[in-house]
Design a protein around this motif. Structure first.
Motif, PDB file in Angstrom:
ATOM      1  N   ILE A  19     -23.792  10.475  -1.666  1.00  0.00           N
ATOM      2  CA  ILE A  19     -22.553  10.613  -2.506  1.00  0.00           C
ATOM      3  C   ILE A  19     -22.742  11.602  -3.795  1.00  0.00           C
ATOM      4  N   LYS A  20     -24.104  11.841  -3.708  1.00  0.00           N
ATOM      5  CA  LYS A  20     -24.277  12.874  -5.277  1.00  0.00           C
ATOM      6  C   LYS A  20     -24.042  14.190  -4.660  1.00  0.00           C
ATOM      7  N   GLU A  21     -23.999  14.694  -3.401  1.00  0.00           N
ATOM      8  CA  GLU A  21     -23.637  15.818  -2.670  1.00  0.00           C
ATOM      9  C   GLU A  21     -22.464  16.535  -3.426  1.00  0.00           C
ATOM     10  N   ASN A  22     -22.701  17.874  -3.890  1.00  0.00           N
ATOM     11  CA  ASN A  22     -21.616  18.382  -4.395  1.00  0.00           C
ATOM     12  C   ASN A  22     -20.474  18.929  -3.298  1.00  0.00           C
ATOM     13  N   THR A  23     -19.576  18.267  -3.097  1.00  0.00           N
ATOM     14  CA  THR A  23     -18.426  18.540  -1.936  1.00  0.00           C
ATOM     15  C   THR A  23     -17.280  17.762  -2.502  1.00  0.00           C
ATOM     16  N   ARG A  24     -16.230  18.317  -1.815  1.00  0.00           N
ATOM     17  CA  ARG A  24     -14.987  17.602  -2.216  1.00  0.00           C
ATOM     18  C   ARG A  24     -14.451  16.638  -0.758  1.00  0.00           C
ATOM     19  N   LYS A  25     -15.134  16.797   0.280  1.00  0.00           N
ATOM     20  CA  LYS A  25     -14.674  16.164   1.289  1.00  0.00           C
ATOM     21  C   LYS A  25     -14.400  14.910   1.263  1.00  0.00           C
ATOM     22  N   THR A  26     -13.333  14.377   1.807  1.00  0.00           N
ATOM     23  CA  THR A  26     -12.831  13.136   1.688  1.00  0.00           C
ATOM     24  C   THR A  26     -13.752  11.741   1.855  1.00  0.00           C
ATOM     25  N   GLU A  27     -14.780  11.845   2.711  1.00  0.00           N
ATOM     26  CA  GLU A  27     -15.841  10.637   2.789  1.00  0.00           C
ATOM     27  C   GLU A  27     -16.640  10.633   1.291  1.00  0.00           C
ATOM     28  N   TYR A  28     -17.078  11.910   0.964  1.00  0.00           N
ATOM     29  CA  TYR A  28     -17.716  11.825  -0.175  1.00  0.00           C
ATOM     30  C   TYR A  28     -17.028  11.242  -1.461  1.00  0.00           C
ATOM     31  N   SER A  29     -15.704  11.923  -1.724  1.00  0.00           N
ATOM     32  CA  SER A  29     -14.947  11.536  -2.921  1.00  0.00           C
ATOM     33  C   SER A  29     -14.674   9.904  -2.726  1.00  0.00           C
ATOM     34  N   ASP A  30     -14.404   9.436  -1.593  1.00  0.00           N
ATOM     35  CA  ASP A  30     -13.958   8.046  -1.275  1.00  0.00           C
ATOM     36  C   ASP A  30     -15.564   7.328  -1.679  1.00  0.00           C
ATOM     37  N   GLY A  31     -16.540   7.664  -1.129  1.00  0.00           N
ATOM     38  CA  GLY A  31     -17.861   7.050  -1.673  1.00  0.00           C
ATOM     39  C   GLY A  31     -18.188   6.895  -3.024  1.00  0.00           C
ATOM     40  N   ARG A  32     -17.904   8.041  -3.779  1.00  0.00           N
ATOM     41  CA  ARG A  32     -18.037   8.171  -5.058  1.00  0.00           C
ATOM     42  C   ARG A  32     -16.908   7.001  -5.770  1.00  0.00           C
ATOM     43  N   ALA A  33     -15.719   7.106  -5.214  1.00  0.00           N
ATOM     44  CA  ALA A  33     -14.746   6.113  -5.809  1.00  0.00           C
ATOM     45  C   ALA A  33     -15.241   4.814  -5.595  1.00  0.00           C
ATOM     46  N   LEU A  34     -15.694   4.478  -4.601  1.00  0.00           N
ATOM     47  CA  LEU A  34     -16.222   2.907  -4.450  1.00  0.00           C
ATOM     48  C   LEU A  34     -17.272   2.692  -5.269  1.00  0.00           C
ATOM     49  N   PHE A  35     -18.197   3.574  -5.313  1.00  0.00           N
ATOM     50  CA  PHE A  35     -19.329   3.475  -6.086  1.00  0.00           C
ATOM     51  C   PHE A  35     -18.633   3.212  -7.433  1.00  0.00           C
ATOM     52  N   SER A  36     -17.924   4.267  -8.103  1.00  0.00           N
ATOM     53  CA  SER A  36     -17.478   4.067  -9.580  1.00  0.00           C
ATOM     54  C   SER A  36     -16.761   2.689  -9.676  1.00  0.00           C
ATOM     55  N   LEU A  37     -15.930   2.357  -8.778  1.00  0.00           N
ATOM     56  CA  LEU A  37     -15.128   0.965  -8.768  1.00  0.00           C
ATOM     57  C   LEU A  37     -15.991  -0.005  -9.096  1.00  0.00           C
TER      58      LEU A  37
END
Length: 106
Positions: A19-37
Motif C-alpha cells: 500500500i505504500k506504492e505511489n499509485t492511485r489505483k483503486t486497490e491501493y487507495s482502498d488498502g491505504r483507507a483500510l490501514f488509516s481507518l
C-alpha cells in the motif's frame, strides 16, 4: 515490530499489494483507507503521523478515513476490525459481526 507495521502487513496481505506504492489505483487507495481507518480506531496516532508512514499528506489520510473508507467492502472492514480486537467498531450489518454476536449468545 510496532502496531503500524503489524497493521501495514495485515492490510498488504489482505489486498496482496504494497500500500505504500505511489499509485492511485483503486486497490491501493482502498488498502491505504483500510490501514488509516484501523490505525485511527486502534491508536492515538495523528493524521500526520499516519500520512508520514504511508508517504502521503495528512489531508489524504483524512480523506481516506472520512470518505473512501465508506466505500470499502464491509466484510473486509469487519474482519480487519475483528482481527485487531475492535469488535465494538464493527459494522452491524456484516456476516462477521452476526457470527461474532451469535457466538456470544450461546
Amino acid at each position: 515490530m510496532g502496531i503500524l507495521d503489524e497493521i501495514y502487513n495485515y492490510v498488504n496481505s489482505v489486498y496482496g499489494i504494497d500500500i505504500k506504492e505511489n499509485t492511485r489505483k483503486t486497490e491501493y487507495s482502498d488498502g491505504r483507507a483500510l490501514f488509516s481507518l484501523i490505525v485511527r480506531k486502534k491508536t492515538n496516532f495523528t493524521y500526520q503521523c499516519i500520512g508520514n508512514y504511508l508517504n502521503k499528506n495528512h489531508a489524504t489520510v483524512i480523506h481516506s478515513v472520512k470518505n473512501v473508507s465508506n466505500y470499502l467492502d464491509k466484510e473486509v472492514v469487519a474482519e480487519a476490525l475483528k482481527h485487531f480486537g475492535l469488535v465494538k467498531e464493527m459494522p452491524r450489518d456484516t456476516t462477521v459481526s452476526y457470527t461474532h454476536l451469535r457466538a456470544h449468545e450461546t
